[in-house]
Design an enzyme around this catalytic site. Structure first.
Site, short mmCIF file in Angstrom:
data_model
loop_
_atom_site.label_atom_id
_atom_site.label_comp_id
_atom_site.label_asym_id
_atom_site.label_seq_id
_atom_site.Cartn_x
_atom_site.Cartn_y
_atom_site.Cartn_z
N ARG A 100 0.83 -1.21 0.00
CA ARG A 100 0.00 0.00 0.00
C ARG A 100 0.86 1.26 0.00
NH1 ARG A 100 -2.01 -3.73 -1.20
NH2 ARG A 100 -3.84 -4.78 -0.39
N SER A 145 -10.67 -0.23 3.69
CA SER A 145 -9.81 -0.57 4.83
C SER A 145 -9.06 0.68 5.30
CB SER A 145 -8.81 -1.66 4.43
OG SER A 145 -9.48 -2.83 4.02
N GLU A 199 -4.09 3.69 6.12
CA GLU A 199 -3.89 3.62 4.68
C GLU A 199 -4.15 4.95 3.99
OE1 GLU A 199 -5.62 0.59 2.33
OE2 GLU A 199 -4.99 -1.07 3.63
#
Length: 366
Positions: free
Chosen positions: A173, A260, A362
């Site tokens: 990520r 997420s 994230e």
């Protein structure tokens, strides 16, 4: 309206509401916004002295940002479109898409063209241009596994350049587009930090001609057993992934969220043994490098956060890894960025105190 010396018209919009342009649907405004449909639009910005000097904020689908207030930087709303086959060899089809294309629609289109390989990443919100920034991934496939190259434009010089995978610094990520640095963009030199320095124009993918299904995740294994389908097609996996994601994750069109919110942390085998000794049900996955990935959602759930709220920001009742906006998606009653981040920090503290693990968000906080 600003008119450049080349007589190219460019519309600068002021005080633009951004609630519809971020998937959390946080109420905020852009003090100034320019829509970027081509590299020429960026050149027009750089040709206007009062715009060129402003700090820039690149906005794609807004699916991975948390706005904590009005955006004072000049917002460059990426709307470069188009999708096409640009080449092929014995191993793969090379498919290109404009950065402004919707990611899920692009994945669906590749399958209808007979070019599998992206199906495991179906229904991920956002745009094609945002995919390499985040190095998106799901169900055993990451963008870097299918990435061929991208074209971007330097927001300081106006030069268009191409990056291959090694120059993008892909990690879990993560990529060079999420980091600041005085990067060298000369051909052949590695760029190491391009946040607010580069705007992605288009992305190319190498989709395998010899395709093999990626079905290692438990959810996909269950789908294979339930439907008695031991050799699924790419289209079947696409449909399974869509169904799984819809059952677990809220639709941003109806409930504001960025998917997420935290990365799944990795720990050493010794750390994992220690955690298992205290919590035998912890969800964990061995990785090829010997480390262990822990399910962040399980850690959050174990700390009792599922369904809890701070103001209008809450933890989704069906998946503790997802933070949601409990207000309406188009009204003024929703969560603020401050409430979202207060909730996120409280969750981080709670998980750290119990497991000794600091969760990393994230999304980009603006």
């Amino acid at each position: 309206m600003y008119r450049s010396g080349d007589n190219v018209a460019m519309l600068v919009q002021n005080n633009v509401p951004l609630q519809a342009y971020n998937s959390f649907h946080i109420v905020a405004k852009a003090q100034a916004l320019v829509r970027i449909a081509s590299a020429q639009d960026v050149l027009d910005v750089l040709a206007a002295p009062h715009l060129a000097a402003l700090p820039k904020f690149v906005l794609g689908g807004g699916s991975n940002i948390v706005l904590t207030g009005d955006v004072k930087s000049l917002v460059l709303k990426v709307e470069t479109m188009g999708r096409r086959l640009v080449g092929e060899d014995a191993r793969s089809y090379v498919v290109e898409a404009g950065a402004g294309e919707n990611w899920h629609s692009f994945v669906s289109w590749t399958l209808t063209q007979g070019w599998p390989g992206l199906e495991n990443m179906a229904l991920i919100p956002g745009t094609v241009g945002g995919a390499p920034v985040q190095n998106i991934g799901a169900y055993g496939v990451e963008l870097q596994d299918r990435f061929e190259s991208l074209d971007a434009i330097d927001l300081q010089t106006g030069r268009v350049f191409t990056l291959k995978a090694a120059q993008c610094g892909f990690a879990y990520r993560d990529s060079v587009f999420k980091h600041d640095s005085a990067a060298d963009l000369q051909m052949g030199h590695q760029a190491i930090g391009l946040r607010a320095r580069a705007l992605i124009l288009r992305v190319r993918f190498a989709l395998p001609k010899i395709w093999r299904p990626e079905v290692g995740y438990a959810d996909l294994q269950r789908s294979m057993l339930t439907e008695n389908c031991p050799e699924p097609s790419a289209q079947q996996i696409f449909e399974w992934v869509c169904a799984i994601r819809r059952s677990k994750l809220p639709d941003p069109a109806h409930i504001g969220n960025v998917g997420s919110f935290f990365k799944n942390p990795t720990v050493s085998p010794e750390q994992c043994v220690d955690i298992i000794a205290r919590d035998p049900t912890v969800v964990h996955y061995p990785l090829p490098d010997g480390t262990i990935k822990l399910a962040a959602g399980w850690l959050i759930d174990a700390c009792g956060w599922r369904g809890k709220s701070v103001g209008q920001a809450g933890v989704y009742t069906h998946q503790a890894l997802v933070l949601v906006n409990r207000g309406s998606v188009d009204g003024p009653d929703g969560a603020t960025g401050g409430e979202v981040m207060t909730l996120a920090r409280a969750i981080q503290t709670s998980v750290y105190e119990r497991f000794g693990i600091m969760l990393e968000p994230e999304p980009v906080v603006v």
